[in-house]
Design a protein around this motif. Structure first.
Motif, PDB file in Angstrom:
ATOM      1  N   THR A   1      -9.647 -15.459   8.642  1.00 16.92           N
ATOM      2  CA  THR A   1     -10.709 -16.457   8.483  1.00 16.92           C
ATOM      3  C   THR A   1     -11.887 -15.881   7.715  1.00 16.92           C
ATOM      4  O   THR A   1     -12.862 -16.581   7.474  1.00 16.92           O
ATOM      5  CB  THR A   1     -11.204 -16.966   9.848  1.00 16.92           C
ATOM      6  OG1 THR A   1     -11.698 -15.855  10.603  1.00 16.92           O
ATOM      7  CG2 THR A   1     -10.085 -17.652  10.624  1.00 16.92           C
ATOM      8  N   ALA A   2     -11.807 -14.598   7.350  1.00 23.30           N
ATOM      9  CA  ALA A   2     -12.899 -13.929   6.641  1.00 23.30           C
ATOM     10  C   ALA A   2     -12.328 -13.058   5.536  1.00 23.30           C
ATOM     11  O   ALA A   2     -11.148 -12.703   5.542  1.00 23.30           O
ATOM     12  CB  ALA A   2     -13.704 -13.059   7.618  1.00 23.30           C
ATOM     13  N   ALA A   3     -13.191 -12.719   4.588  1.00 18.79           N
ATOM     14  CA  ALA A   3     -12.832 -11.778   3.531  1.00 18.79           C
ATOM     15  C   ALA A   3     -13.065 -10.364   4.056  1.00 18.79           C
ATOM     16  O   ALA A   3     -14.195 -10.002   4.401  1.00 18.79           O
ATOM     17  CB  ALA A   3     -13.668 -12.039   2.279  1.00 18.79           C
ATOM     18  N   MET A   4     -12.003  -9.594   4.144  1.00 14.62           N
ATOM     19  CA  MET A   4     -12.054  -8.232   4.684  1.00 14.62           C
ATOM     20  C   MET A   4     -11.660  -7.235   3.592  1.00 14.62           C
ATOM     21  O   MET A   4     -11.047  -7.602   2.601  1.00 14.62           O
ATOM     22  CB  MET A   4     -11.080  -8.090   5.861  1.00 14.62           C
ATOM     23  CG  MET A   4     -11.261  -9.107   6.977  1.00 14.62           C
ATOM     24  SD  MET A   4     -12.718  -8.828   7.972  1.00 14.62           S
ATOM     25  CE  MET A   4     -12.312  -7.292   8.767  1.00 14.62           C
ATOM     26  N   LEU A   5     -12.002  -5.983   3.818  1.00 15.31           N
ATOM     27  CA  LEU A   5     -11.678  -4.897   2.897  1.00 15.31           C
ATOM     28  C   LEU A   5     -11.166  -3.723   3.704  1.00 15.31           C
ATOM     29  O   LEU A   5     -11.785  -3.337   4.701  1.00 15.31           O
ATOM     30  CB  LEU A   5     -12.935  -4.488   2.117  1.00 15.31           C
ATOM     31  CG  LEU A   5     -12.882  -3.195   1.294  1.00 15.31           C
ATOM     32  CD1 LEU A   5     -11.896  -3.319   0.138  1.00 15.31           C
ATOM     33  CD2 LEU A   5     -14.276  -2.858   0.776  1.00 15.31           C
ATOM     34  N   THR A   6     -10.031  -3.171   3.297  1.00 16.08           N
ATOM     35  CA  THR A   6      -9.516  -1.933   3.876  1.00 16.08           C
ATOM     36  C   THR A   6      -9.541  -0.868   2.796  1.00 16.08           C
ATOM     37  O   THR A   6      -8.896  -1.016   1.757  1.00 16.08           O
ATOM     38  CB  THR A   6      -8.073  -2.104   4.401  1.00 16.08           C
ATOM     39  OG1 THR A   6      -8.077  -3.072   5.457  1.00 16.08           O
ATOM     40  CG2 THR A   6      -7.507  -0.785   4.915  1.00 16.08           C
TER      41      THR A   6
ATOM     42  N   ALA B   1       0.834  -1.209   0.000  1.00 18.78           N
ATOM     43  CA  ALA B   1       0.000   0.000   0.000  1.00 18.78           C
ATOM     44  C   ALA B   1       0.868   1.258   0.000  1.00 18.78           C
ATOM     45  O   ALA B   1       1.834   1.357   0.750  1.00 18.78           O
ATOM     46  CB  ALA B   1      -0.925  -0.003   1.213  1.00 18.78           C
ATOM     47  N   ASP B   2       0.510   2.199  -0.864  1.00 14.68           N
ATOM     48  CA  ASP B   2       1.138   3.516  -0.931  1.00 14.68           C
ATOM     49  C   ASP B   2       2.610   3.479  -1.317  1.00 14.68           C
ATOM     50  O   ASP B   2       3.375   4.354  -0.953  1.00 14.68           O
ATOM     51  CB  ASP B   2       0.931   4.276   0.378  1.00 14.68           C
ATOM     52  CG  ASP B   2      -0.537   4.440   0.677  1.00 14.68           C
ATOM     53  OD1 ASP B   2      -1.234   5.050  -0.146  1.00 14.68           O
ATOM     54  OD2 ASP B   2      -1.010   3.922   1.705  1.00 14.68           O
ATOM     55  N   ASP B   3       3.001   2.475  -2.099  1.00 19.19           N
ATOM     56  CA  ASP B   3       4.346   2.452  -2.644  1.00 19.19           C
ATOM     57  C   ASP B   3       4.354   3.227  -3.961  1.00 19.19           C
ATOM     58  O   ASP B   3       3.332   3.780  -4.379  1.00 19.19           O
ATOM     59  CB  ASP B   3       4.854   1.023  -2.817  1.00 19.19           C
ATOM     60  CG  ASP B   3       3.986   0.163  -3.733  1.00 19.19           C
ATOM     61  OD1 ASP B   3       3.067   0.699  -4.391  1.00 19.19           O
ATOM     62  OD2 ASP B   3       4.220  -1.053  -3.784  1.00 19.19           O
TER      63      ASP B   3
ATOM     64  N   ILE C   1      -7.057  -4.697   0.025  1.00 14.83           N
ATOM     65  CA  ILE C   1      -6.704  -3.304   0.326  1.00 14.83           C
ATOM     66  C   ILE C   1      -6.943  -2.456  -0.918  1.00 14.83           C
ATOM     67  O   ILE C   1      -6.480  -2.800  -2.011  1.00 14.83           O
ATOM     68  CB  ILE C   1      -5.225  -3.196   0.746  1.00 14.83           C
ATOM     69  CG1 ILE C   1      -4.937  -4.098   1.948  1.00 14.83           C
ATOM     70  CG2 ILE C   1      -4.854  -1.742   1.046  1.00 14.83           C
ATOM     71  CD1 ILE C   1      -3.453  -4.311   2.222  1.00 14.83           C
ATOM     72  N   VAL C   2      -7.645  -1.338  -0.751  1.00 18.89           N
ATOM     73  CA  VAL C   2      -7.885  -0.404  -1.852  1.00 18.89           C
ATOM     74  C   VAL C   2      -7.504   0.992  -1.369  1.00 18.89           C
ATOM     75  O   VAL C   2      -8.018   1.467  -0.358  1.00 18.89           O
ATOM     76  CB  VAL C   2      -9.359  -0.427  -2.313  1.00 18.89           C
ATOM     77  CG1 VAL C   2      -9.597   0.611  -3.406  1.00 18.89           C
ATOM     78  CG2 VAL C   2      -9.751  -1.822  -2.797  1.00 18.89           C
ATOM     79  N   THR C   3      -6.579   1.641  -2.108  1.00 15.98           N
ATOM     80  CA  THR C   3      -6.141   2.984  -1.757  1.00 15.98           C
ATOM     81  C   THR C   3      -6.571   3.969  -2.838  1.00 15.98           C
ATOM     82  O   THR C   3      -6.653   3.612  -4.012  1.00 15.98           O
ATOM     83  CB  THR C   3      -4.610   3.049  -1.580  1.00 15.98           C
ATOM     84  OG1 THR C   3      -3.980   2.732  -2.818  1.00 15.98           O
ATOM     85  CG2 THR C   3      -4.137   2.080  -0.502  1.00 15.98           C
ATOM     86  N   GLY C   4      -6.851   5.186  -2.429  1.00 17.16           N
ATOM     87  CA  GLY C   4      -7.250   6.218  -3.375  1.00 17.16           C
ATOM     88  C   GLY C   4      -6.976   7.597  -2.818  1.00 17.16           C
ATOM     89  O   GLY C   4      -6.910   7.786  -1.600  1.00 17.16           O
TER      90      GLY C   4
END
Length: 173
Positions: free
Chosen positions: A128-133, A28-30, A61-64
Motif C-alpha cells: 500500500t506504500a512505496a518502499m525501498l530495499t 535480486a542478486d541473479d 529493490i537496489v543492490t550494490g
C-alpha cells in the motif's frame, strides 16, 4: 516505470552521491544483476520476481557491492534509521527515509523471499506504500565468524537490507 529510465541514487549521510541505478528484468542478486553491479553501479531487479521502479507502490529493490567494484555500498551497514535516500528519475526526486534493517540468509528461501517481497519482510502481503530495499553483502560479518560459504555467483550467505519508505517527492532542479 520502464526499466530503461535513467535513475540515480544518493545517500548523503554515508557519502553516496548520485550513482546510477540500472534497472533490469530479473531477481535480486541473479546473474544479470551481478554483471551490472560488477560495473560499479547499482542494480535494480524489476518484474514479477523482482521489484518496482522508483516512487511506485511496492518494493523498489537496489543492490550494490560493499567490498568490491568501487564499494558503492561500502558504508551501507552504518546507515541509520531516519536517514534520507534520494532517488532521481524522470525529472522527479523521490525522498525515502530508512526505518529498519533486515538481515537475511541466502541459504533460506523463506528469508530470501522476505527481501524480494512487495512489502519487504512480508511475502504475500499486498503493498500500500512505496518502499525501498537497499541490499548488500554481509561478507565481513560472515568472515568474522568463520562463515566463508558462497553461492554460484559469489554471494555470501547473508545480506544486509536497509528498508525505507517514500515520504516526499519534488521536481528535480
Amino acid at each position: 516505470m520502464p526499466v530503461s529510465t535513467v535513475t540515480t541514487l544518493a545517500i548523503p549521510s554515508i557519502g553516496v552521491r548520485a550513482l546510477r541505478v540500472v534497472g533490469y528484468t530479473g531477481t535480486a542478486d541473479d546473474k544479470p544483476g551481478t554483471v551490472i553491479q560488477d560495473r560499479g553501479v547499482f542494480a535494480s531487479p524489476r518484474g514479477p520476481a523482482g521489484g518496482v521502479g522508483p516512487g511506485e507502490i511496492g518494493n523498489f529493490i537496489v543492490t550494490g557491492h560493499r567490498t568490491t567494484h568501487g564499494r558503492p555500498f561500502g558504508r551501507l551497514p552504518q546507515l541509520k534509521n531516519g536517514a534520507h535516500v534520494l532517488v532521481s528519475a524522470n525529472g522527479t526526486v523521490y525522498d525515502y527515509v530508512v526505518g529498519r534493517t533486515m538481515k537475511i540468509s541466502f541459504r533460506k528461501p523463506a528469508e530470501k523471499a522476505q527481501q524480494n517481497a512487495a512489502v519487504p519482510g512480508r511475502p504475500g502481503v499486498a503493498p500500500t506504500a512505496a518502499m525501498l530495499t537497499l541490499s548488500t553483502c554481509a561478507t565481513p560479518e560472515d568472515h568474522a565468524v568463520g562463515n566463508y560459504w558462497k553461492d554460484a555467483l559469489n554471494n555470501p550467505e547473508h545480506r544486509i537490507n536497509k528498508i525505507a519508505t517514500l515520504v516526499a517527492t519534488r521536481p528535480a532542479s
